[in-house]
Design a protein around this motif. Structure first.
Motif, PDB file in Angstrom:
ATOM      1  N   LEU A 158      13.694  20.138  73.496  1.00 32.85           N
ATOM      2  CA  LEU A 158      14.222  20.382  74.684  1.00 32.85           C
ATOM      3  C   LEU A 158      15.183  21.323  74.729  1.00 32.85           C
ATOM      4  O   LEU A 158      16.088  21.639  73.794  1.00 32.85           O
ATOM      5  N   ASP A 159      14.938  22.100  75.680  1.00 30.14           N
ATOM      6  CA  ASP A 159      16.072  23.266  76.191  1.00 30.14           C
ATOM      7  C   ASP A 159      16.001  23.497  77.798  1.00 30.14           C
ATOM      8  O   ASP A 159      15.157  23.093  78.435  1.00 30.14           O
ATOM      9  N   TRP A 160      17.106  24.096  78.292  1.00 28.94           N
ATOM     10  CA  TRP A 160      17.179  24.194  79.711  1.00 28.94           C
ATOM     11  C   TRP A 160      17.538  25.636  79.856  1.00 28.94           C
ATOM     12  O   TRP A 160      18.832  26.146  79.229  1.00 28.94           O
ATOM     13  N   LYS A 161      16.747  26.213  80.453  1.00 20.23           N
ATOM     14  CA  LYS A 161      17.133  27.957  80.703  1.00 20.23           C
ATOM     15  C   LYS A 161      16.640  28.141  82.243  1.00 20.23           C
ATOM     16  O   LYS A 161      15.613  27.929  82.688  1.00 20.23           O
ATOM     17  N   ARG A 162      17.556  28.769  82.718  1.00 20.95           N
ATOM     18  CA  ARG A 162      17.118  29.377  84.128  1.00 20.95           C
ATOM     19  C   ARG A 162      16.914  28.374  85.159  1.00 20.95           C
ATOM     20  O   ARG A 162      16.063  28.697  85.833  1.00 20.95           O
ATOM     21  N   GLY A 163      17.698  27.150  85.024  1.00 16.17           N
ATOM     22  CA  GLY A 163      17.295  26.086  85.982  1.00 16.17           C
ATOM     23  C   GLY A 163      16.370  25.329  85.908  1.00 16.17           C
ATOM     24  O   GLY A 163      15.924  24.337  86.761  1.00 16.17           O
ATOM     25  N   PHE A 164      15.578  25.338  84.598  1.00 14.28           N
ATOM     26  CA  PHE A 164      14.363  24.438  84.537  1.00 14.28           C
ATOM     27  C   PHE A 164      14.383  23.943  82.907  1.00 14.28           C
ATOM     28  O   PHE A 164      14.822  24.864  82.157  1.00 14.28           O
ATOM     29  N   PRO A 165      13.561  23.009  82.696  1.00  9.94           N
ATOM     30  CA  PRO A 165      13.660  22.350  81.234  1.00  9.94           C
ATOM     31  C   PRO A 165      12.449  23.427  80.758  1.00  9.94           C
ATOM     32  O   PRO A 165      11.594  24.024  81.161  1.00  9.94           O
ATOM     33  N   ARG A 166      12.486  23.355  79.216  1.00  9.22           N
ATOM     34  CA  ARG A 166      11.574  24.163  78.483  1.00  9.22           C
ATOM     35  C   ARG A 166      11.243  23.093  77.270  1.00  9.22           C
ATOM     36  O   ARG A 166      11.866  22.376  76.637  1.00  9.22           O
ATOM     37  N   PHE A 167       9.982  23.022  77.103  1.00  9.79           N
ATOM     38  CA  PHE A 167       9.357  22.052  76.251  1.00  9.79           C
ATOM     39  C   PHE A 167       8.357  22.770  75.300  1.00  9.79           C
ATOM     40  O   PHE A 167       7.840  22.161  74.349  1.00  9.79           O
ATOM     41  N   THR A 168       8.511  24.177  75.056  1.00  7.29           N
ATOM     42  CA  THR A 168       7.505  24.965  74.157  1.00  7.29           C
ATOM     43  C   THR A 168       8.175  24.982  72.623  1.00  7.29           C
ATOM     44  O   THR A 168       7.494  25.463  71.719  1.00  7.29           O
ATOM     45  N   SER A 169       9.342  24.652  72.512  1.00  9.21           N
ATOM     46  CA  SER A 169      10.053  24.962  71.018  1.00  9.21           C
ATOM     47  C   SER A 169       9.486  23.975  70.069  1.00  9.21           C
ATOM     48  O   SER A 169       9.486  22.578  70.479  1.00  9.21           O
ATOM     49  N   ASN A 170       9.255  24.143  68.690  1.00  7.50           N
ATOM     50  CA  ASN A 170       8.815  23.205  67.784  1.00  7.50           C
ATOM     51  C   ASN A 170       9.858  23.438  66.722  1.00  7.50           C
ATOM     52  O   ASN A 170      10.286  24.683  66.298  1.00  7.50           O
ATOM     53  N   VAL A 171      10.061  22.452  65.850  1.00  9.91           N
ATOM     54  CA  VAL A 171      10.384  22.568  64.425  1.00  9.91           C
ATOM     55  C   VAL A 171       9.135  22.062  63.434  1.00  9.91           C
ATOM     56  O   VAL A 171       8.641  21.011  63.646  1.00  9.91           O
ATOM     57  N   TYR A 172       8.640  23.106  62.592  1.00  3.74           N
ATOM     58  CA  TYR A 172       7.667  22.705  61.919  1.00  3.74           C
ATOM     59  C   TYR A 172       8.002  22.140  60.404  1.00  3.74           C
ATOM     60  O   TYR A 172       9.212  21.994  60.161  1.00  3.74           O
ATOM     61  N   ASN A 173       6.947  21.672  59.658  1.00  3.50           N
ATOM     62  CA  ASN A 173       7.073  20.888  58.551  1.00  3.50           C
ATOM     63  C   ASN A 173       7.905  21.696  57.616  1.00  3.50           C
ATOM     64  O   ASN A 173       8.542  20.986  56.763  1.00  3.50           O
ATOM     65  N   LYS A 174       7.590  22.998  57.381  1.00  8.34           N
ATOM     66  CA  LYS A 174       8.158  23.759  56.450  1.00  8.34           C
ATOM     67  C   LYS A 174       9.651  23.871  56.462  1.00  8.34           C
ATOM     68  O   LYS A 174      10.444  24.011  55.357  1.00  8.34           O
ATOM     69  N   ASN A 175      10.201  23.524  57.497  1.00 11.80           N
ATOM     70  CA  ASN A 175      11.697  23.442  57.778  1.00 11.80           C
ATOM     71  C   ASN A 175      12.257  22.103  57.827  1.00 11.80           C
ATOM     72  O   ASN A 175      13.389  21.694  57.979  1.00 11.80           O
ATOM     73  N   LEU A 176      11.294  21.067  57.077  1.00 12.35           N
ATOM     74  CA  LEU A 176      11.824  19.668  57.386  1.00 12.35           C
ATOM     75  C   LEU A 176      11.966  18.834  55.726  1.00 12.35           C
ATOM     76  O   LEU A 176      10.886  19.329  54.838  1.00 12.35           O
ATOM     77  N   SER A 177      12.527  18.036  55.631  1.00 13.42           N
ATOM     78  CA  SER A 177      12.477  17.358  54.434  1.00 13.42           C
ATOM     79  C   SER A 177      11.642  16.149  54.756  1.00 13.42           C
ATOM     80  O   SER A 177      11.906  15.176  55.566  1.00 13.42           O
ATOM     81  N   LEU A 178      10.479  16.156  54.364  1.00 11.44           N
ATOM     82  CA  LEU A 178       9.456  15.123  54.744  1.00 11.44           C
ATOM     83  C   LEU A 178       9.485  13.527  54.120  1.00 11.44           C
ATOM     84  O   LEU A 178       8.848  12.920  54.350  1.00 11.44           O
TER      85      LEU A 178
END
Length: 334
Positions: A158-178
């Motif tokens: 979740l992000d908030w930019k210029r008065g509106f929420p944003r839902f498009t950002s992801n964290v992918y598996n390559k950056n996670l400890s699975l």
């Protein structure tokens, strides 16, 4: 079966469900003029259900198509139920499918998604009673490098930019400890699971957002504000044709719906004074008279929905946005 036997069977089944030993899954696939996508993707969905460790019911809800989906496909897929949506729009189509299909969990799929045969076996361990939704890791069906897995959906931020929420950002598996469980702040509408009981508490998708855009983000956010959790399933591998459902995000009508529904989302769900001030500032700075007229006409309905969300809120808007931001700050790249 006599009355006492029926009662015992019902009680026994309920007990199994409560312990997680028995469940039914409804796969709901809304489709509008998607006959070619369905012909290509439905065989993979059927094959995956045959390997599932529980009963899976597939329902395609035709959203007033003109391509004869309901007339032509049932003979090709006799194991699938085909329904016509009595209304119009993806939210109402999904709601109609759930209403007419028995299940404990709902798997929402777009008509342009391929499943591997182990999909339901893989996701089973995440379908627990205290979980609201399961967000799937997703990959493009046609990667740039032939044979590679190109991830395009992970943990939703979740992000908030210029008065509106944003839902498009992801964290992918390559950056996670699975090796550990991760939560998500949203789902990808093309493939996710939802607990039916919690889905019904929310009265399903909000059809004010029809015909489409942000309906799954709205559903997920309303659940998060009630304190429910969305679990991320990193080992799922659905393949998405990406763009098959909505032909062009540059289409003027799609752009209008995106802007309209972003405003609807804020007016329905956001209660933070700070975020609302930010929203009003940017809304007035970039006034779109057509969108404002549309929203104001719907204000009585929006106000009722807003009052419900304020009453049911357990977690604040600021908390959700802060949690998402802190997750990234811990070193998880997007």
């Amino acid at each position: 079966m006599n009355i006492s036997a029926k009662s015992f069977h019902k009680s026994f089944s309920h007990g199994l469900r409560e312990k997680g030993f028995f469940m039914e899954i409804a796969v709901i696939i809304p489709s509008k003029n998607g006959i070619n996508h369905l012909k290509e993707c439905l065989p993979t969905v059927v094959k995956a259900t045959l390997q599932a460790p529980f009963p899976v019911h597939i329902t395609v809800v035709d959203d007033n198509s003109t391509d004869k989906t309901v007339e032509m496909l049932p003979p090709l897929f006799p194991e699938i139920v085909f329904l016509r949506n009595p209304n119009k729009g993806v939210s109402s189509a999904r709601n109609w499918g759930v209403k007419n299909t028995p299940c404990d969990w709902i798997c929402f799929l777009d008509n342009d998604v391929f499943l591997d045969e182990h999909f339901f076996n893989t996701v089973q361990k995440y379908l627990k009673q205290d979980v609201f939704c399961v967000a799937c890791a997703g990959y493009t069906a046609y990667p740039k490098v032939l044979g590679a897995l190109e991830q395009n959906d992970g943990i939703k931020l979740l992000d908030w930019k210029r008065g509106f929420p944003r839902f498009t950002s992801n964290v992918y598996n390559k950056n996670l400890s699975l090796q550990q469980e991760y939560l998500s702040w949203g789902v990808q509408g093309a493939y996710f699971f939802c607990n039916r009981g919690k889905f019904e508490q929310l009265t399903g998708f909000d059809e004010i957002l029809d015909p489409y855009m942000l309906e799954e983000s709205d559903l997920a956010y309303r659940g998060l504000k009630r304190g429910w959790k969305i679990v991320y399933a990193p080992d799922t591998k659905p393949l998405h044709k990406c763009g098959g459902t909505i032909n062009s995000k540059k289409n003027k009508y799609t752009q209008f719906l995106s802007k309209r529904n972003r405003v609807l989302f804020v007016w329905k769900n956001i209660t933070s004074k700070y975020l609302l001030i930010s929203h009003i500032f940017w809304l007035l700075l970039r006034t779109d008279i057509r969108i404002l007229r549309t929203i104001l006409r719907a204000w009585p309905d929006i106000k009722k929905k807003r009052e419900i969300e304020k009453k049911e809120q357990v977690v604040t808007d600021e908390t959700l946005f802060k949690q998402s931001k802190q997750f990234v700050q811990k070193g998880y790249g997007s």
